[in-house]
Write an enzyme that holds these catalytic residues in place. Structure first.
Site, PDB file in Angstrom:
ATOM      1  N   VAL A 103      39.378  26.560  49.706  1.00  0.00           N
ATOM      2  CA  VAL A 103      38.161  26.265  50.458  1.00  0.00           C
ATOM      3  C   VAL A 103      37.065  27.272  50.140  1.00  0.00           C
ATOM      4  O   VAL A 103      35.874  26.914  50.083  1.00  0.00           O
ATOM      5  CB  VAL A 103      38.464  26.220  51.974  1.00  0.00           C
ATOM      6  N   ASP A 104      37.422  28.532  49.899  1.00  0.00           N
ATOM      7  CA  ASP A 104      36.407  29.539  49.568  1.00  0.00           C
ATOM      8  C   ASP A 104      35.772  29.245  48.214  1.00  0.00           C
ATOM      9  O   ASP A 104      34.553  29.355  48.037  1.00  0.00           O
ATOM     10  CB  ASP A 104      36.996  30.943  49.618  1.00  0.00           C
ATOM     11  N   THR A 177      43.837  56.000  26.403  1.00  0.00           N
ATOM     12  CA  THR A 177      44.561  54.918  27.074  1.00  0.00           C
ATOM     13  C   THR A 177      43.755  54.360  28.236  1.00  0.00           C
ATOM     14  O   THR A 177      43.697  53.145  28.446  1.00  0.00           O
ATOM     15  CB  THR A 177      45.937  55.410  27.562  1.00  0.00           C
TER      16      THR A 177
END
Length: 245
Positions: A103-104, A177
Site C-alpha cells: 500500500v505504501d 574495502t
C-alpha cells in the site's frame, strides 16, 4: 476542516495534519520499535487535541496490527478509514496483482501520477522500489534492497568482509574495502536506474525518500525529487470527487 493522515511503515509511524486545502499544519515521525499499536495508544490524546474531522490510514503492518490500530482509533470518536490498494482507482489503473502490491508503494505512485505523462517513480525507503506508469496506467516495476540493507546483507553473509564504516558518495572504483563496498552497492542501484532510463526514453523520473539525494547526483537523466509523495497519495485516495467518478 482539518484531516489527519497516518502512515504506519516498517519502522516508523508518521502523521500529518492538513487543513481544508491540503496544507500541512503539523507533522511528526516516531520510531515504533515493532510496537506501533502501543505507540499509537500514547498518541491518541494528541490526536484528540488536533481535532481532525477524518483520519486516513496507510499501513503495511498486516491485519493483526491493523485491528489493534483500529481499536485505538475507535476511542477517538473520529471517522477513520484504511487505504486498500485499488487496481482500478479512477486516477491510477494497474496491471500489478493488487494483493501483492504494497500500500505504501501504491500510494507513492498515486501521489506522483500524471495522466499526461510517462513516469518512473523511485521510492528510496527500506526497500527501493522502481515503478513505471504510462499515462496513469501502472505497468509494473522492480524491488531492490536499499543501499543499507545491501550493506547489512554483505556483512552478514561474508566472512572476509567485516563491518566497515563508510559513506555512499561515489561510484568510482574503490581502493579500500570500505570504499569498494559502498561504491559497489551504490553502483548496483544507480546502474539499474540508468539502464531503465536507457530503455524507457521520454519518461519523467521522480525520486522520493531519504536516499533520493544520494542517488540523484549519479543518474544520467533529469531527476525530480518529491517529498511527501505518500501523503499526496493518501489525500488523492480519499478525494471524494475522484472516488465517485
Amino acid at each position: 476542516m482539518a484531516k489527519l493522515w497516518l502512515d504506519l511503515g516498517n519502522t516508523r509511524l508518521k502523521y500529518w495534519l492538513t487543513d481544508d486545502v491540503g496544507q500541512i499544519i503539523t507533522s511528526d515521525a516516531k520510531q515504533h520499535l515493532q510496537a506501533p499499536a502501543e505507540l499509537l495508544i500514547g498518541l491518541t490524546d494528541r490526536f484528540a487535541n488536533l481535532a481532525p474531522e477524518f483520519i486516513g490510514v496507510s499501513s503495511v503492518l498486516g491485519n493483526e496490527v491493523n485491528a489493534q490500530v483500529a481499536q485505538s482509533l475507535s476511542t477517538l470518536d473520529i471517522a477513520f478509514e484504511f487505504v486498500h490498494v485499488d487496481a482500478c482507482h479512477p486516477l491510477l489503473s494497474s496491471d500489478y496483482d493488487a494483493s501483492q502490491l504494497g500500500v505504501d508503494r501504491w500510494l507513492q505512485i498515486l501521489g506522483a501520477v500524471d495522466n499526461k505523462k510517462r513516469q518512473c517513480i523511485v521510492g528510496c525507503g527500506t526497500a527501493l522500489t522502481i515503478d513505471l506508469t504510462d499515462h496513469a496506467h501502472h505497468l509494473g516495476g522492480y524491488i531492490f534492497p536499499s543501499i543499507y540493507l545491501q550493506r547489512e546483507a554483505l556483512f552478514s553473509g561474508t566472512k572476509q568482509i567485516s563491518i566497515v564504516e563508510g559513506t555512499f558518495n561515489s561510484i568510482s572504483e574503490g581502493t579500500t574495502t570500505s570504499d569498494a563496498v559502498h561504491r559497489g552497492i551504490l553502483l548496483s542501484i544507480v546502474g539499474a536506474i540508468n539502464e531503465i532510463a536507457r530503455r524507457s526514453p521520454n519518461y519523467e523520473f521522480i525520486l522520493t525518500g531519504g536516499d533520493a539525494p544520494i542517488l540523484a547526483q549519479h543518474l544520467t537523466v533529469p531527476i525530480h525529487i518529491r517529498e511527501s509523495l505518500l501523503l499526496n497519495g493518501l489525500m488523492r485516495y480519499f478525494d471524494e470527487p475522484s472516488r465517485q467518478n
